[in-house]
Design a protein around this motif. Structure first.
Motif, PDB file in Angstrom:
ATOM      1  N   ASN A 131       0.844  -1.191   0.000  1.00 50.51           N
ATOM      2  CA  ASN A 131       0.000   0.000   0.000  1.00 50.51           C
ATOM      3  C   ASN A 131       0.882   1.245   0.000  1.00 50.51           C
ATOM      4  OD1 ASN A 131      -2.541  -1.325   0.120  1.00 50.51           O
ATOM      5  ND2 ASN A 131      -2.251  -1.683   2.312  1.00 50.51           N
ATOM      6  N   VAL A 132       0.520   2.188  -0.847  1.00 53.71           N
ATOM      7  CA  VAL A 132       1.327   3.400  -0.992  1.00 53.71           C
ATOM      8  C   VAL A 132       0.422   4.624  -0.962  1.00 53.71           C
ATOM      9  CG1 VAL A 132       2.976   4.639  -2.442  1.00 53.71           C
ATOM     10  CG2 VAL A 132       3.017   2.137  -2.396  1.00 53.71           C
ATOM     11  N   SER A 133       0.810   5.625  -0.174  1.00 59.90           N
ATOM     12  CA  SER A 133       0.120   6.920  -0.149  1.00 59.90           C
ATOM     13  C   SER A 133       1.057   7.964  -0.743  1.00 59.90           C
ATOM     14  CB  SER A 133      -0.250   7.312   1.284  1.00 59.90           C
ATOM     15  OG  SER A 133      -1.181   6.389   1.825  1.00 59.90           O
ATOM     16  N   LEU A 134       0.532   8.722  -1.686  1.00 58.70           N
ATOM     17  CA  LEU A 134       1.374   9.639  -2.452  1.00 58.70           C
ATOM     18  C   LEU A 134       0.752  11.027  -2.533  1.00 58.70           C
ATOM     19  CD1 LEU A 134       2.017   7.135  -5.347  1.00 58.70           C
ATOM     20  CD2 LEU A 134       3.828   8.025  -3.881  1.00 58.70           C
TER      21      LEU A 134
ATOM     22  N   SER B 101       0.824  14.871  -4.366  1.00 58.57           N
ATOM     23  CA  SER B 101       0.939  15.266  -5.760  1.00 58.57           C
ATOM     24  C   SER B 101       2.388  15.213  -6.232  1.00 58.57           C
ATOM     25  CB  SER B 101       0.386  16.683  -5.945  1.00 58.57           C
ATOM     26  OG  SER B 101       0.633  17.164  -7.237  1.00 58.57           O
ATOM     27  N   HIS B 102       2.631  14.507  -7.331  1.00 59.35           N
ATOM     28  CA  HIS B 102       3.931  14.399  -7.999  1.00 59.35           C
ATOM     29  C   HIS B 102       4.987  13.688  -7.152  1.00 59.35           C
ATOM     30  CE1 HIS B 102       2.774  18.092 -10.677  1.00 59.35           C
ATOM     31  NE2 HIS B 102       1.929  17.071 -10.801  1.00 59.35           N
ATOM     32  N   GLN B 103       4.557  13.032  -6.097  1.00 55.28           N
ATOM     33  CA  GLN B 103       5.485  12.297  -5.252  1.00 55.28           C
ATOM     34  C   GLN B 103       5.676  10.873  -5.779  1.00 55.28           C
ATOM     35  OE1 GLN B 103       4.117  11.597  -1.234  1.00 55.28           O
ATOM     36  NE2 GLN B 103       6.182  11.358  -0.394  1.00 55.28           N
ATOM     37  N   SER B 104       6.788  10.268  -5.428  1.00 47.29           N
ATOM     38  CA  SER B 104       7.037   8.868  -5.778  1.00 47.29           C
ATOM     39  C   SER B 104       7.596   8.141  -4.571  1.00 47.29           C
ATOM     40  CB  SER B 104       8.031   8.767  -6.943  1.00 47.29           C
ATOM     41  OG  SER B 104       9.286   9.327  -6.579  1.00 47.29           O
ATOM     42  N   HIS B 105       7.349   6.828  -4.536  1.00 45.30           N
ATOM     43  CA  HIS B 105       8.032   5.935  -3.608  1.00 45.30           C
ATOM     44  C   HIS B 105       8.846   4.964  -4.449  1.00 45.30           C
ATOM     45  CE1 HIS B 105       6.471   7.350   0.147  1.00 45.30           C
ATOM     46  NE2 HIS B 105       5.202   7.137  -0.183  1.00 45.30           N
ATOM     47  N   TYR B 106      10.032   4.659  -3.986  1.00 44.24           N
ATOM     48  CA  TYR B 106      11.012   3.893  -4.755  1.00 44.24           C
ATOM     49  C   TYR B 106      11.477   2.737  -3.886  1.00 44.24           C
ATOM     50  CZ  TYR B 106      14.529   3.960  -8.578  1.00 44.24           C
ATOM     51  OH  TYR B 106      15.293   3.711  -9.687  1.00 44.24           O
ATOM     52  N   PHE B 107      11.297   1.505  -4.363  1.00 45.50           N
ATOM     53  CA  PHE B 107      11.615   0.337  -3.560  1.00 45.50           C
ATOM     54  C   PHE B 107      12.451  -0.662  -4.346  1.00 45.50           C
ATOM     55  CE2 PHE B 107       7.176   1.521  -2.209  1.00 45.50           C
ATOM     56  CZ  PHE B 107       7.518   2.067  -0.981  1.00 45.50           C
ATOM     57  N   ILE B 108      13.251  -1.426  -3.605  1.00 44.11           N
ATOM     58  CA  ILE B 108      13.862  -2.646  -4.131  1.00 44.11           C
ATOM     59  C   ILE B 108      13.226  -3.809  -3.383  1.00 44.11           C
ATOM     60  CG2 ILE B 108      15.973  -4.006  -4.361  1.00 44.11           C
ATOM     61  CD1 ILE B 108      17.540  -1.411  -4.558  1.00 44.11           C
ATOM     62  N   LEU B 109      12.628  -4.740  -4.123  1.00 41.43           N
ATOM     63  CA  LEU B 109      11.955  -5.894  -3.543  1.00 41.43           C
ATOM     64  C   LEU B 109      12.776  -7.148  -3.797  1.00 41.43           C
ATOM     65  CD1 LEU B 109       8.343  -5.087  -4.790  1.00 41.43           C
ATOM     66  CD2 LEU B 109       9.213  -4.768  -2.475  1.00 41.43           C
ATOM     67  N   GLY B 110      12.859  -8.016  -2.777  1.00 48.14           N
ATOM     68  CA  GLY B 110      13.566  -9.275  -2.929  1.00 48.14           C
ATOM     69  C   GLY B 110      14.881  -9.306  -2.182  1.00 48.14           C
TER      70      GLY B 110
END
Length: 594
Positions: A580-583, A585-594
């Motif tokens: 689940n991600v809450s953003l 305006s113009h925001q990003s979340h950046y993840f590495i999975l694994g």
């Protein structure tokens, strides 16, 4: 970006290739280039220095800027050059034209219009030899030698747009000059007459010095599969989009342009030949916080996850700007993602419909299963409006002529059909008129104060190579539209009397209303069975989204997954098969999975 295409891509890299043989660009290049901060448009009388004029001093400031070790990276004092930003390159503005153009007003030269330049009256060669503006660069070779003495690479620029030289191409003289000066890289633009990048690369290879080549819309403008099935790429990176500006809309448009090269069964952006949206505008954004920071983080995240070259373009001598963007451009996790390559460069995977918004665009549906959102269209013959289903007593929605840009992403292989169309607007804000031509059955738009008629048009299509599918509801200018004859089935409409559906004459396609597209999922496979994802909100309102792991190609975990937050530098474990991600305006979340 399924597993099979990745394996094919790995094999393709090892297959026969007609490419630049300089050993450079195995990983996406990094550096700094002058144009975004020094476009030479200052028309003051002090035009040989200061303002946004490119000079020897500007280049030396940039060199010292990438070498500055006064700031920390992960707790240790370090420099941008140490992270690979070690190419310092000039763009347009160093050459001496024989006249003063619209873009570079030199009071010592006769004025020359853009038309004159395009007709071949401007030049920066004399007897075939390139001419340097000695007011700005008194010793070009000395500047290059100075950069080399600092351990840096120095780049230049050819086929320029300020002189816009249209005389006979001087490939050999350009390469001879570039070699004599000692340059390590070159951007080849498309404004002059020298359009053969393949020949440039052959000449540069013959010099024995590796020179990094950037192709800016010159032939061949991008990598391609030749008629013999061999991959062809005579440059190390090529422009995939148009000219960038420091606006979020421009950033998204440039990122979208990479999809054509990255989102393929065998990607055309690959080691030694990278698709390149343009120089970055990180550091050049204006506007209030935190939106400005969100936009610049999203910008950097997009460039890194699609394996774009990372070329800085802000004023490195402005310490306040450097301080502000330092955590972004030195983010070692994002830089690792950018350079990690296991067969695919990364791409847009999917776009989710916006949440918490009323219907804002027109889409198309099958008439046999037309939902309520497709029922209730009306013609207002008095006010020349097409009234859409839904709306409210104080906000009646009408069909407008505005296209849906940010909210209409390109179709992708993993995202299903992309269905976009004209925007809806409050009827009082529609600036023009709709007319229904009963004989041709066309819905014709006429913009206020204009004379060009445009017809409402629905189209569907798919890319034969990638299988990407899209449908559009647009306006189209044509002789058939003006004459009301020979229109396609997708340009002829009837309003049904039972459900008030607006449908094509063959009764197969009905117009419906929908929210625009919102949050985007970008993804790139990484080494060690990991995958990077960038979840980005392009809208002006906040969004919440659930990203199922099933939407993420190449993910190796299912019920729980190790997660590294790229922006926050934190690690955790996600329990479950979604995130689940809450953003904002113009925001990003950046993840590495694994």
């Amino acid at each position: 970006m399924k597993q099979a295409p990745i394996l094919i891509a790995i094999l393709a890299v090892a297959s026969p290739c007609t490419c630049i043989d300089n050993g450079l660009g195995v990983r996406p290049p990094r550096g700094w280039r002058s144009w975004n901060s020094y476009p030479c448009t200052d028309s003051s009388t002090t035009m040989f220095r200061g303002g946004n004029i490119l000079t020897d001093a500007v280049m030396k400031e940039a060199m010292h800027g990438v070498l500055d070790t006064s700031r920390k990276i992960n707790g240790t004092f370090a420099s941008l050059a140490g992270l690979g930003y070690n190419y310092v390159s000039m763009d347009d503005g160093y050459q001496q034209c024989n006249c003063s153009t619209h873009q570079d007003i030199d009071p010592t030269l006769p004025n020359c219009s853009i038309g004159d330049c395009r007709n071949g009256k401007c030049s920066w060669h004399k007897q075939g030899v390139p001419q340097v503006n000695l007011h700005r660069f008194p010793d070009m070779k000395g500047l290059v030698d100075y950069g080399h003495s600092l351990g840096l690479k120095v780049g230049t620029y050819l086929n320029n747009c300020i002189c816009m030289e249209k005389d006979t191409p001087t490939y050999e003289q350009d390469v001879e000059w570039l070699t004599q000066m000692g340059f390590d890289g070159v951007k080849i633009d498309n404004c002059g007459s020298a359009h053969n990048v393949t020949y440039y690369s052959e000449l540069l290879n013959k010099t024995g010095r590796p020179v990094r080549i950037e192709d800016c819309h010159t032939y061949p403008a991008h990598s391609e599969i030749g008629p013999n099935g061999i991959f062809e790429c005579p440059m190390n990176f090529f422009r995939s989009g148009g000219d960038i500006s420091a606006s979020f809309g421009s950033i998204m448009g440039e990122a979208f342009a990479t999809v054509n090269w990255n989102d393929l069964p065998v990607p055309m952006s690959r080691p030694g030949c990278w698709a390149y949206p343009d120089m970055m505008q990180v550091g050049n954004f204006n506007g209030p916080e935190p939106t400005r920071t969100f936009e610049e983080m999203s910008h950097f995240g997009l460039w890194s996850i699609v394996s774009s070259p990372l070329v800085l373009g802000f004023n490195l001598s402005d310490s306040a700007i450097v301080d502000r963007v330092w955590p972004i451009i030195t983010n070692t996790h994002a830089l690792e993602i950018n350079h990690d390559y296991v067969g695919h460069p990364g791409t847009l995977v999917k776009s989710y419909l916006a949440k918490g918004m009323s219907p804002q665009m027109v889409t198309q549906v099958n008439c046999e299963s037309a939902p309520a959102a497709a029922q209730g269209w009306r013609f207002d013959d008095i006010n020349k409006r097409v009234i859409a289903p839904g709306g409210s007593s104080n906000n009646t929605l009408c069909l407008s002529s505005q296209s849906n840009q940010l909210g209409c992403p390109p179709p992708t292989m993993g995202g299903g059909i992309t269905d976009c169309g004209l925007l809806l607007a409050n009827c009082s804000n529609v600036k023009g008129s709709w007319t229904y031509n009963k004989s041709s059955q066309a819905l014709v738009w006429l913009q206020n104060n204009q004379s060009q008629l445009e017809c409402l048009t629905v189209t569907t299509g798919s890319n034969a190579t990638s299988g990407r599918q899209s449908s559009q509801v647009t306006l189209q200018q044509s002789a058939q539209c003006r004459q009301g004859q020979g229109l396609s089935a997708g340009q002829r409409f009837v309003l049904s009397s039972d459900k008030n559906t607006l449908e094509t004459v063959n009764g197969t396609i009905c117009l419906s209303t929908s929210p625009i597209y919102g949050v985007q999922l970008w993804s790139k496979p990484l080494s060690n069975n990991r995958v990077a994802i960038l979840v980005l909100n392009p809208l002006s309102i906040n969004q919440n989204v659930t990203v199922p792991f099933a939407d993420v190609p190449n993910i190796s975990c299912s019920d729980s997954c190790p997660l590294l937050d790229v922006w926050r530098h934190t690690s955790s474990v996600i329990a479950g098969n979604y995130i689940n991600v809450s953003l904002a305006s113009h925001q990003s979340h950046y993840f590495i999975l694994g």
